[in-house]
Design an enzyme around this catalytic site. Structure first.
Site, mmCIF file in Angstrom:
data_model
loop_
_atom_site.group_PDB
_atom_site.id
_atom_site.type_symbol
_atom_site.label_atom_id
_atom_site.label_comp_id
_atom_site.label_asym_id
_atom_site.label_seq_id
_atom_site.Cartn_x
_atom_site.Cartn_y
_atom_site.Cartn_z
ATOM 1 N N ASN A 62 0.701 -1.080 0.100
ATOM 2 C CA ASN A 62 0.243 0.053 0.045
ATOM 3 C C ASN A 62 1.068 1.336 -0.096
ATOM 4 O OD1 ASN A 62 0.633 0.964 3.070
ATOM 5 N ND2 ASN A 62 -0.244 -1.163 3.192
ATOM 6 N N ARG A 63 0.158 2.337 -0.104
ATOM 7 C CA ARG A 63 1.025 3.583 -0.298
ATOM 8 C C ARG A 63 1.292 4.347 0.947
ATOM 9 N NH1 ARG A 63 1.198 5.119 -5.646
ATOM 10 N NH2 ARG A 63 -0.180 4.237 -6.873
#
Ligand code: C5P
Length: 221
Positions: A30-31
């Site tokens: 994920n970011r």
């Protein structure tokens, strides 16, 4: 809240985002940048706390004065958090933990085959570390803080999540537009299990971190 209001307190903070491996070269991730968690660590050190920062895949330099542990996956993060939580006054789960991981790990690189459809990826649930820490309460007076990124009905969803996870405070972010992952600023509302609701205007991640510590500090015995 004084300058050293966390002196003598052990705070455990998770930061970053987990990566769930598919094979030796690929993962689901994920970011999350980890910047909010690191801001929490820096401000807690400044307020006198003993800080254990459990970092997942941020690539950020260790903040001065904190004990830093590294975890790659949700399973590894869970192990490190539960161990550190055993003698913690406060646990803050700022990390973005993958809800799911691949059901199987391929020990060799997954190969594409000419004329063949790609194999579907089967996922399984990861344990919810925040719910587990809050449910177990390694110490009865422990304060547990969670984060939640919501896209709509931010406050209603936040309230529901606070209750479901059983934490004391939940920092709710509205995600999207300028409030992008990796930025230096944040805007949030901190919900409390006792009904409190503290809006934090758009500003540096340190300012949100200090608001969290103010709310934690006033709840510590
Ligand atoms: O359910 P959701 O992922 O929105 O919840 C976010 C909060 O729960 C964060 O504090 C995150 O660190 C924590 N979490 C966790 N374990 C999971 C998923 C989320 O501790 N498996």
């Amino acid at each position: 809240p004084g300058e050293a209001d966390l002196a003598g307190r052990h705070v455990v903070i998770s930061a970053g985002g987990t990566r769930e491996p598919l094979d030796p070269v690929r993962y689901l991730g994920n970011r999350s940048s980890g910047k909010q968690g690191f801001a929490l660590a820096r401000t807690a050190v400044a307020r006198g706390a003993r800080v254990t920062l459990i970092e997942a895949n941020t690539g950020l330099p260790d903040p001065a004065g904190a004990d830093v542990l590294h975890a790659g996956t949700a399973i590894q993060l869970r192990e490190a958090v539960l161990k550190a939580a055993a003698d913690a006054d406060v646990v803050v789960m700022a990390a973005a933990v993958a809800d799911f991981r691949p059901a199987e790990y391929a020990t060799g690189k997954i190969k594409k085959k000419d004329g063949q459809e790609p194999a579907p990826i089967k996922l399984v649930r990861n344990p919810d570390i925040l719910a587990e820490v809050a449910g177990e309460r390694a110490r009865p007076d422990q304060i547990v803080v969670g984060f939640a990124a919501e896209t709509d009905d931010v406050l209603a969803n936040g309230r529901e999540k606070l209750r479901r996870k059983g934490c004391d405070l939940l920092v709710v972010n509205e995600v999207g537009e300028r409030r992008t992952f990796g930025s230096e600023e944040n805007e949030a509302v901190v919900l409390a299990a006792d009904g409190g609701e503290t809006p934090v205007p758009f500003g540096p991640k340190e300012a949100l971190a200090d608001t969290v510590w103010d709310l934690v500090s006033s709840r510590l015995g």
